[in-house]
Design a protein around this motif. Structure first.
Motif, PDB file in Angstrom:
ATOM      1  N   VAL A  38       0.835  -1.200   0.000  1.00  8.91           N
ATOM      2  CA  VAL A  38       0.000   0.000   0.000  1.00  8.91           C
ATOM      3  C   VAL A  38       0.870   1.251   0.000  1.00  8.91           C
ATOM      4  O   VAL A  38       0.585   2.233  -0.702  1.00  8.91           O
ATOM      5  CB  VAL A  38      -0.943  -0.006   1.217  1.00  8.91           C
ATOM      6  N   SER A  39       1.934   1.232   0.783  1.00  9.72           N
ATOM      7  CA  SER A  39       2.849   2.375   0.819  1.00  9.72           C
ATOM      8  C   SER A  39       3.448   2.640  -0.555  1.00  9.72           C
ATOM      9  O   SER A  39       3.551   3.791  -0.995  1.00  9.72           O
ATOM     10  CB  SER A  39       3.954   2.111   1.843  1.00  9.72           C
ATOM     11  N   LEU A  40       3.807   1.566  -1.256  1.00 13.12           N
ATOM     12  CA  LEU A  40       4.373   1.734  -2.600  1.00 13.12           C
ATOM     13  C   LEU A  40       3.308   2.173  -3.601  1.00 13.12           C
ATOM     14  O   LEU A  40       3.621   2.880  -4.571  1.00 13.12           O
ATOM     15  CB  LEU A  40       5.009   0.422  -3.058  1.00 13.12           C
ATOM     16  N   HIS A  41       2.084   1.758  -3.388  1.00 14.30           N
ATOM     17  CA  HIS A  41       1.010   2.207  -4.274  1.00 14.30           C
ATOM     18  C   HIS A  41       0.819   3.722  -4.168  1.00 14.30           C
ATOM     19  O   HIS A  41       0.528   4.388  -5.158  1.00 14.30           O
ATOM     20  CB  HIS A  41      -0.288   1.480  -3.914  1.00 14.30           C
ATOM     21  N   ILE A  42       0.991   4.251  -2.957  1.00 13.67           N
ATOM     22  CA  ILE A  42       0.870   5.699  -2.759  1.00 13.67           C
ATOM     23  C   ILE A  42       2.093   6.433  -3.278  1.00 13.67           C
ATOM     24  O   ILE A  42       1.981   7.499  -3.893  1.00 13.67           O
ATOM     25  CB  ILE A  42       0.645   5.992  -1.268  1.00 13.67           C
ATOM     26  N   PHE A  43       3.267   5.855  -3.028  1.00  9.35           N
ATOM     27  CA  PHE A  43       4.523   6.499  -3.439  1.00  9.35           C
ATOM     28  C   PHE A  43       5.400   5.441  -4.119  1.00  9.35           C
ATOM     29  O   PHE A  43       6.279   4.848  -3.496  1.00  9.35           O
ATOM     30  CB  PHE A  43       5.225   7.097  -2.221  1.00  9.35           C
ATOM     31  N   PRO A  44       5.162   5.175  -5.413  1.00  9.82           N
ATOM     32  CA  PRO A  44       5.849   4.058  -6.080  1.00  9.82           C
ATOM     33  C   PRO A  44       7.358   4.228  -6.195  1.00  9.82           C
ATOM     34  O   PRO A  44       8.075   3.232  -6.348  1.00  9.82           O
ATOM     35  CB  PRO A  44       5.185   4.027  -7.476  1.00  9.82           C
ATOM     36  N   MET A  45       7.846   5.430  -6.160  1.00 11.39           N
ATOM     37  CA  MET A  45       9.273   5.675  -6.386  1.00 11.39           C
ATOM     38  C   MET A  45      10.068   5.713  -5.084  1.00 11.39           C
ATOM     39  O   MET A  45      11.161   6.271  -5.042  1.00 11.39           O
ATOM     40  CB  MET A  45       9.452   6.994  -7.143  1.00 11.39           C
ATOM     41  N   ASN A  46       9.556   5.102  -4.033  1.00  6.97           N
ATOM     42  CA  ASN A  46      10.265   5.094  -2.757  1.00  6.97           C
ATOM     43  C   ASN A  46      11.260   3.929  -2.737  1.00  6.97           C
ATOM     44  O   ASN A  46      10.862   2.771  -2.572  1.00  6.97           O
ATOM     45  CB  ASN A  46       9.274   4.957  -1.600  1.00  6.97           C
ATOM     46  N   PRO A  47      12.559   4.183  -2.884  1.00  8.43           N
ATOM     47  CA  PRO A  47      13.521   3.076  -2.935  1.00  8.43           C
ATOM     48  C   PRO A  47      13.687   2.369  -1.600  1.00  8.43           C
ATOM     49  O   PRO A  47      14.022   1.175  -1.559  1.00  8.43           O
ATOM     50  CB  PRO A  47      14.825   3.773  -3.358  1.00  8.43           C
ATOM     51  N   GLU A  48      13.452   3.069  -0.508  1.00  7.64           N
ATOM     52  CA  GLU A  48      13.618   2.458   0.811  1.00  7.64           C
ATOM     53  C   GLU A  48      12.638   1.314   1.021  1.00  7.64           C
ATOM     54  O   GLU A  48      13.013   0.240   1.507  1.00  7.64           O
ATOM     55  CB  GLU A  48      13.445   3.518   1.890  1.00  7.64           C
ATOM     56  N   VAL A  49      11.392   1.532   0.641  1.00  8.88           N
ATOM     57  CA  VAL A  49      10.389   0.480   0.813  1.00  8.88           C
ATOM     58  C   VAL A  49      10.662  -0.677  -0.144  1.00  8.88           C
ATOM     59  O   VAL A  49      10.534  -1.853   0.224  1.00  8.88           O
ATOM     60  CB  VAL A  49       8.978   1.056   0.596  1.00  8.88           C
ATOM     61  N   TRP A  50      11.063  -0.357  -1.372  1.00  8.40           N
ATOM     62  CA  TRP A  50      11.354  -1.397  -2.360  1.00  8.40           C
ATOM     63  C   TRP A  50      12.532  -2.270  -1.921  1.00  8.40           C
ATOM     64  O   TRP A  50      12.414  -3.498  -1.854  1.00  8.40           O
ATOM     65  CB  TRP A  50      11.690  -0.772  -3.720  1.00  8.40           C
ATOM     66  N   LYS A  51      13.662  -1.638  -1.643  1.00  8.75           N
ATOM     67  CA  LYS A  51      14.916  -2.363  -1.450  1.00  8.75           C
ATOM     68  C   LYS A  51      15.087  -2.916  -0.042  1.00  8.75           C
ATOM     69  O   LYS A  51      15.774  -3.932   0.134  1.00  8.75           O
ATOM     70  CB  LYS A  51      16.094  -1.441  -1.783  1.00  8.75           C
ATOM     71  N   GLU A  52      14.516  -2.258   0.940  1.00  5.65           N
ATOM     72  CA  GLU A  52      14.732  -2.683   2.317  1.00  5.65           C
ATOM     73  C   GLU A  52      13.510  -3.399   2.900  1.00  5.65           C
ATOM     74  O   GLU A  52      13.574  -4.588   3.222  1.00  5.65           O
ATOM     75  CB  GLU A  52      15.101  -1.470   3.186  1.00  5.65           C
ATOM     76  N   ASP A  53      12.410  -2.679   3.004  1.00  9.51           N
ATOM     77  CA  ASP A  53      11.261  -3.223   3.729  1.00  9.51           C
ATOM     78  C   ASP A  53      10.615  -4.397   3.007  1.00  9.51           C
ATOM     79  O   ASP A  53      10.511  -5.506   3.551  1.00  9.51           O
ATOM     80  CB  ASP A  53      10.228  -2.113   3.969  1.00  9.51           C
ATOM     81  N   LEU A  54      10.175  -4.182   1.774  1.00  8.96           N
ATOM     82  CA  LEU A  54       9.453  -5.226   1.062  1.00  8.96           C
ATOM     83  C   LEU A  54      10.367  -6.401   0.741  1.00  8.96           C
ATOM     84  O   LEU A  54       9.960  -7.567   0.846  1.00  8.96           O
ATOM     85  CB  LEU A  54       8.841  -4.652  -0.215  1.00  8.96           C
ATOM     86  N   SER A  55      11.610  -6.124   0.355  1.00 10.87           N
ATOM     87  CA  SER A  55      12.557  -7.201   0.053  1.00 10.87           C
ATOM     88  C   SER A  55      12.825  -8.062   1.280  1.00 10.87           C
ATOM     89  O   SER A  55      12.828  -9.298   1.206  1.00 10.87           O
ATOM     90  CB  SER A  55      13.860  -6.601  -0.473  1.00 10.87           C
TER      91      SER A  55
END
Length: 261
Positions: A152-169
């Motif tokens: 959901v966080s990425l859906h709101i802000f898709p270009m957030n590298p922190e959520v992509w690379k750290e949290d979700l991974s």
């Protein structure tokens, strides 16, 4: 004899000019009353606005003070400041989100999840709040819920590298490890059941070896039962062991008074 004439109405004695002046004064008085009511409403509204502005200003001061305390790892004091700020501005989602972060630093995961959920309820469009909620859910071991929050966080802000690379991974890696652990546990349980079943030998009670052993045991028992022994104690105290055959049993004489097997 008195004559009666037509009576003039009372209102006719009032001149037209006087009547108009009276109506004008009455209208002015009404306008003044309306103006007083309007002024009172505006004054009350203004006082409310001023009060809200004071609450917002004081809440911001408390929020900043709490942030400074949190940066210096004075987490408990920061929580006190933010709780005071929430009394003034209870709909401030940022305060709940910051509070959740500090609670996670204190390893208080249940209150951290609750605070993050409050932040998301007050501002569902805050990607920060969803990210913090996901991290708190990971702290409780709720991996699937955490992955959803990060998505959901990425859906709101898709270009957030922190959520992509750290949290979700990291959350997906934990999910894979969890699935692998469950698979290993199931396999170990199945293997244990197989070992238990294999530990019980499957004897063939009709085999020649078993039949031969049973026959030998039967012959031995037959031989033992064919010969019986007795212990005879005489009156003089002599103890004698006598073997008695089934076909010719021994009969003691009058001198025997104790017989023991």
């Amino acid at each position: 004899m008195a004559s009666f004439g037509w009576k003039r109405k009372i209102g006719e004695k009032v001149s037209k000019a006087t009547s108009q002046q009276f109506e004008a004064e009455a209208a002015d008085d009404k306008d003044l009353g309306d103006d007083d009511d309007a002024n009172w409403v505006r004054a009350a509204k203004r006082r409310k606005e001023v009060l809200l502005e004071d609450c917002v200003r004081k809440s911001k001061e408390l929020k900043d003070e709490g942030a400074n305390l949190a940066e210096n790892r004075r987490y408990r004091e920061a929580l006190v400041k933010w709780d005071e700020a929430l009394q003034l501005t209870p709909e401030d989602a940022t305060l709940y989100e910051m509070k959740s972060q500090v609670l996670m630093s204190l390893h208080e995961m249940f209150p951290a999840v609750h605070a993050a959920e409050m932040a998301v309820q007050r501002n569902p469009r805050s990607w920060d709040a969803w990210q913090t909620l996901g991290r708190a859910q990971l702290g409780l071991g709720e991996i699937a819920l955490a992955i959803r929050s990060f998505q959901v966080s990425l859906h709101i802000f898709p270009m957030n590298p922190e959520v992509w690379k750290e949290d979700l991974s990291w959350a997906r890696k934990l999910q894979e490890q969890q699935k692998a652990t469950k698979t290993e546990s199931v396999q170990a349980l199945a293997k244990g059941k197989e070992l238990v079943q294999e530990s019980i030998p499957d004897y063939d009670f009709e085999s020649d070896e078993i039949v031969a052993v049973c026959a030998a045991i039967a012959e031995k028992e037959k031989a033992l039962s064919a010969a019986k022994t007795m212990v005879i104690v005489s009156a003089s105290g002599t103890v004698e062991t006598v073997t008695e055959q089934d076909n010719c049993p021994a009969t003691p004489d009058e001198t025997l008074f104790i017989r023991a097997r």
